[in-house]
Design an enzyme around this catalytic site. Structure first.
Site, mmCIF file in Angstrom:
data_model
loop_
_atom_site.group_PDB
_atom_site.id
_atom_site.type_symbol
_atom_site.label_atom_id
_atom_site.label_comp_id
_atom_site.label_asym_id
_atom_site.label_seq_id
_atom_site.Cartn_x
_atom_site.Cartn_y
_atom_site.Cartn_z
ATOM 1 N N ARG A 1 -16.801 35.688 -52.044
ATOM 2 C CA ARG A 1 -16.714 36.866 -51.179
ATOM 3 C C ARG A 1 -15.272 37.310 -50.910
ATOM 4 O O ARG A 1 -14.972 38.488 -50.828
ATOM 5 C CB ARG A 1 -17.422 36.544 -49.854
ATOM 6 C CG ARG A 1 -17.812 37.732 -49.014
ATOM 7 C CD ARG A 1 -18.758 37.302 -47.897
ATOM 8 N NE ARG A 1 -18.447 35.976 -47.380
ATOM 9 C CZ ARG A 1 -17.547 35.719 -46.435
ATOM 10 N NH1 ARG A 1 -16.863 36.704 -45.887
ATOM 11 N NH2 ARG A 1 -17.340 34.478 -46.020
ATOM 12 N N LYS B 1 -25.824 19.905 -54.381
ATOM 13 C CA LYS B 1 -26.621 19.346 -53.294
ATOM 14 C C LYS B 1 -26.019 19.763 -51.950
ATOM 15 O O LYS B 1 -24.837 20.096 -51.937
ATOM 16 C CB LYS B 1 -26.700 17.818 -53.406
ATOM 17 C CG LYS B 1 -25.366 17.110 -53.082
ATOM 18 C CD LYS B 1 -25.573 15.735 -52.583
ATOM 19 C CE LYS B 1 -25.629 15.639 -51.095
ATOM 20 N NZ LYS B 1 -24.346 15.650 -50.377
ATOM 21 N N LYS C 1 -21.877 9.017 -62.130
ATOM 22 C CA LYS C 1 -20.920 7.907 -62.045
ATOM 23 C C LYS C 1 -21.255 6.888 -63.132
ATOM 24 O O LYS C 1 -22.416 6.516 -63.303
ATOM 25 C CB LYS C 1 -20.975 7.237 -60.670
ATOM 26 C CG LYS C 1 -20.370 8.086 -59.558
ATOM 27 C CD LYS C 1 -20.408 7.323 -58.248
ATOM 28 C CE LYS C 1 -20.058 8.225 -57.073
ATOM 29 N NZ LYS C 1 -18.638 8.368 -56.822
ATOM 30 N N GLU D 1 -18.190 4.507 -45.928
ATOM 31 C CA GLU D 1 -17.083 5.442 -46.184
ATOM 32 C C GLU D 1 -16.010 5.247 -45.122
ATOM 33 O O GLU D 1 -16.316 5.028 -43.951
ATOM 34 C CB GLU D 1 -17.584 6.879 -46.123
ATOM 35 C CG GLU D 1 -18.516 7.224 -47.261
ATOM 36 C CD GLU D 1 -18.663 8.724 -47.405
ATOM 37 O OE1 GLU D 1 -17.823 9.332 -48.076
ATOM 38 O OE2 GLU D 1 -19.606 9.270 -46.806
ATOM 39 N N HIS E 1 -28.107 10.548 -52.682
ATOM 40 C CA HIS E 1 -27.418 9.458 -53.388
ATOM 41 C C HIS E 1 -28.112 8.100 -53.219
ATOM 42 O O HIS E 1 -28.352 7.383 -54.186
ATOM 43 C CB HIS E 1 -25.971 9.304 -52.886
ATOM 44 C CG HIS E 1 -25.183 10.578 -52.894
ATOM 45 N ND1 HIS E 1 -25.339 11.533 -53.859
ATOM 46 C CD2 HIS E 1 -24.220 11.050 -52.058
ATOM 47 C CE1 HIS E 1 -24.515 12.542 -53.614
ATOM 48 N NE2 HIS E 1 -23.829 12.284 -52.533
ATOM 49 N N LYS F 1 -19.727 7.130 -41.820
ATOM 50 C CA LYS F 1 -18.385 7.706 -41.914
ATOM 51 C C LYS F 1 -17.460 6.881 -41.031
ATOM 52 O O LYS F 1 -17.902 6.293 -40.032
ATOM 53 C CB LYS F 1 -18.394 9.148 -41.387
ATOM 54 C CG LYS F 1 -19.259 10.104 -42.196
ATOM 55 C CD LYS F 1 -18.543 10.552 -43.431
ATOM 56 C CE LYS F 1 -19.310 11.606 -44.196
ATOM 57 N NZ LYS F 1 -18.792 11.768 -45.568
ATOM 58 N N LYS G 1 -14.005 1.788 -47.723
ATOM 59 C CA LYS G 1 -14.922 2.541 -48.590
ATOM 60 C C LYS G 1 -15.500 1.601 -49.631
ATOM 61 O O LYS G 1 -14.764 0.918 -50.347
ATOM 62 C CB LYS G 1 -14.176 3.674 -49.285
ATOM 63 C CG LYS G 1 -15.059 4.453 -50.248
ATOM 64 C CD LYS G 1 -14.358 5.699 -50.764
ATOM 65 C CE LYS G 1 -15.167 6.420 -51.832
ATOM 66 N NZ LYS G 1 -16.301 7.166 -51.314
HETATM 67 C C1 BG6 Z 1 -21.166 13.826 -50.748
HETATM 68 C C2 BG6 Z 1 -21.321 13.914 -49.246
HETATM 69 O O1 BG6 Z 1 -22.353 14.201 -51.389
HETATM 70 O O2 BG6 Z 1 -20.815 12.495 -51.119
HETATM 71 C C3 BG6 Z 1 -20.039 13.452 -48.566
HETATM 72 O O3 BG6 Z 1 -21.627 15.228 -48.868
HETATM 73 C C4 BG6 Z 1 -19.635 12.078 -49.053
HETATM 74 O O4 BG6 Z 1 -20.220 13.441 -47.150
HETATM 75 C C5 BG6 Z 1 -19.596 12.045 -50.575
HETATM 76 O O5 BG6 Z 1 -18.355 11.793 -48.519
HETATM 77 C C6 BG6 Z 1 -19.331 10.652 -51.083
HETATM 78 O O6 BG6 Z 1 -19.138 10.684 -52.463
HETATM 79 P P1 BG6 Z 1 -18.296 9.554 -53.182
HETATM 80 O O7 BG6 Z 1 -18.393 9.889 -54.627
HETATM 81 O O8 BG6 Z 1 -16.902 9.632 -52.646
HETATM 82 O O9 BG6 Z 1 -18.935 8.251 -52.837
#
Ligand code: BG6
Length: 458
Positions: free
Chosen positions: A43, A144, A178, A212, A236, A319, A324
């Site tokens: 946009r 997604k 992945k 994460e 996921h 989160k 991670k």
């Molecule tokens: C995304 C989510 O689909 O996947 C995010 O919307 C998340 O919130 C991310 O941080 C995590 O992906 P990856 O590949 O870093 O594990």
């Protein structure tokens, strides 16, 4: 791979900068596509050079020659998703560029937008879709989340399947791109040693962890409407579960994989849930005051099949956790101890590390050298890096490559999406407990885990 036209709808967004443009960059750099154009559309008024520049920091050791090539083959069209005339402008620009670069019109429309725009965009793309060449095709890629619940996903599926053929629809779950996730079914079904013990007779429980360390990264208004369950569990984590738990597909490919995944998802139920929210979440920009949206979730699931009878599957995600890490830990049952003393204190685990340090470890018991009856746990460790080239493609590069090749194996079919929403829609959300940033989640997790006899491995 040969010649392709990329059209990115939502080209000014974060996903385009972080993932889509870098993926195209790498496909061009590795010469996986010979001839191409990229048309960004959104946009806002923007220059394509600004959009490409915004991606440079996401490509390590990017080469000027490749960036220059990208810029030469790219263009931008200002497009309001709801203004039909603008799609004519897009069409004109596509014709101009495809003519200039002698491309046959193999078009990938990447909808990098919120899913509430999917219906309108798909409708307009179809309206202005023209097949001008025998070699041309449209393929439509949906980012997604696909819908926000079962009902909306069904409406969307019905709508888009009336407009485009099933083979031309690609629903993204980037986890499926992945390397280590693609490897799950390979490891399960090409090794004789695993299949005979991959069942309730030998497996005690399975944990799927997606911790994460980052927060919601400026996505407050989106995230607040979704929360952890819709953001990562529905897609996921349930895809990981499906790959670990599905029956052997007829072939490790396309439709057969999707058939096997949907079958297990249809037998999956959530038994218990504990939710959390990190301290300070409600002060994030875009988040509603007093919001009860969860940023942490742990779940106990049961799979109603013969193979998994009585084997609990556990999920944990959040989160702003300590570190991670995404992994799957399969816990095997105890072996009767034949030793006089010093029996092993734990059972065998098979760990699939999705990230970081992709690989697989099997914990086995072994004698401590020099000690008659002392045993210890040693890892039989396989690191993905030992067999892959140092430059393993990122998920989005793999997925775009699969769209170009027409490979649906790494995408989610309409019924998989619906089965997943059905599982998460049925969750009865209870209280949301607060937790400290950088911790392991809410303190109540301890009690919950004790109640369900689960010891988290990360
Ligand atoms: C995304 C989510 O689909 O996947 C995010 O919307 C998340 O919130 C991310 O941080 C995590 O992906 P990856 O590949 O870093 O594990």
């Amino acid at each position: 791979m040969d010649e392709v036209t990329f059209v990115i709808l939502g080209a000014t967004g974060d996903l385009t900068a972080r993932k889509i443009i870098p993926a195209i960059y790498h496909l061009v750099e590795r010469k996986k596509i010979q001839n191409f154009v990229i048309v960004g559309a959104a946009r806002k008024k923007k220059k394509i050079s600004t959009i490409l520049n915004a991606s440079k920091k996401f490509v390590k050791k990017g080469k000027d020659s490749v960036w220059n090539k990208l810029e030469k083959h790219a263009s931008y069209v200002q497009l309001d998703f709801y203004n039909e005339d603008h799609y004519q402008n897009l069409q004109d620009e596509l014709h101009r560029l495809e003519h200039k670069f002698k491309l046959p019109g193999k078009r990938i429309f990447y909808l990098a937008t919120l899913s509430n725009h999917f219906e309108t965009i798909t409708h307009n793309l179809k309206k202005y879709d023209d097949k001008k060449h025998t070699k041309s095709w449209p393929r439509v890629v949906y980012e997604k989340p696909f819908g926000h619940d079962l009902k909306s996903a069904k409406v969307l599926n019905r709508h888009i399947s009336r407009l485009f053929h099933q083979d031309h629809i690609y629903r993204i779950d980037h986890y499926l791109g992945k390397e280590s996730v693609e490897n799950i079914s390979i490891v399960r079904f090409t090794n004789r040693v695993l299949e005979p013990i991959w069942n309730a007779k030998h497996i005690e429980s399975v944990q799927i962890i997606m911790n994460e360390s980052i927060g919601i990264e400026g996505r407050g208004s989106f995230y607040d409407k979704y929360g952890a369950i819709k953001d990562v569990v529905q897609n996921h984590m349930l895809q990981l579960l499906a790959l670990v738990a599905m029956e052997p597909p007829k072939r490790l490919f396309g439709k057969y994989m999707q058939d096997a995944k949907v079958a297990i998802l249809k037998r999956t139920y959530v038994e218990s849930v504990l939710l959390g929210q990190y301290n300070g979440y409600t002060r994030e920009p875009g988040v509603k005051k007093g919001s009860k949206t969860e940023t942490f979730a742990t779940l106990k699931l049961s799979l109603h099949t013969k193979r998994w009878k009585g084997v609990p599957f556990f999920f944990k995600t959040g989160k702003f956790l300590k570190s991670k890490e995404t992994r799957i830990d399969v816990k095997f049952k105890e072996v009767k101890c034949l030793m006089l003393n010093n029996c092993p204190t734990d059972t065998n685990f098979l760990t699939i590390r999705i990230q970081p340090n992709e690989g697989i470890t099997l914990d086995v018991h072994s004698k401590v050298p020099g000690e008659k009856s002392k045993i210890t746990t040693v890892p039989l460790d396989f690191s993905q890096q030992s067999v892959t080239a140092p430059e393993t493609p990122e998920a989005y590069e793999t997925l775009l490559g699969d769209v170009i090749e027409g490979n649906q194996s790494t995408f989610v079919r309409h019924d998989e999406i619906e089965a997943s929403w059905k599982i998460t829609d049925a969750i009865r959300k209870g209280k949301v407990y607060h937790y400290r940033r950088g911790s392991n989640g809410p303190l109540q997790l301890q009690k919950w885990s004790k109640r369900h006899k689960i010891q988290w491995r990360a």
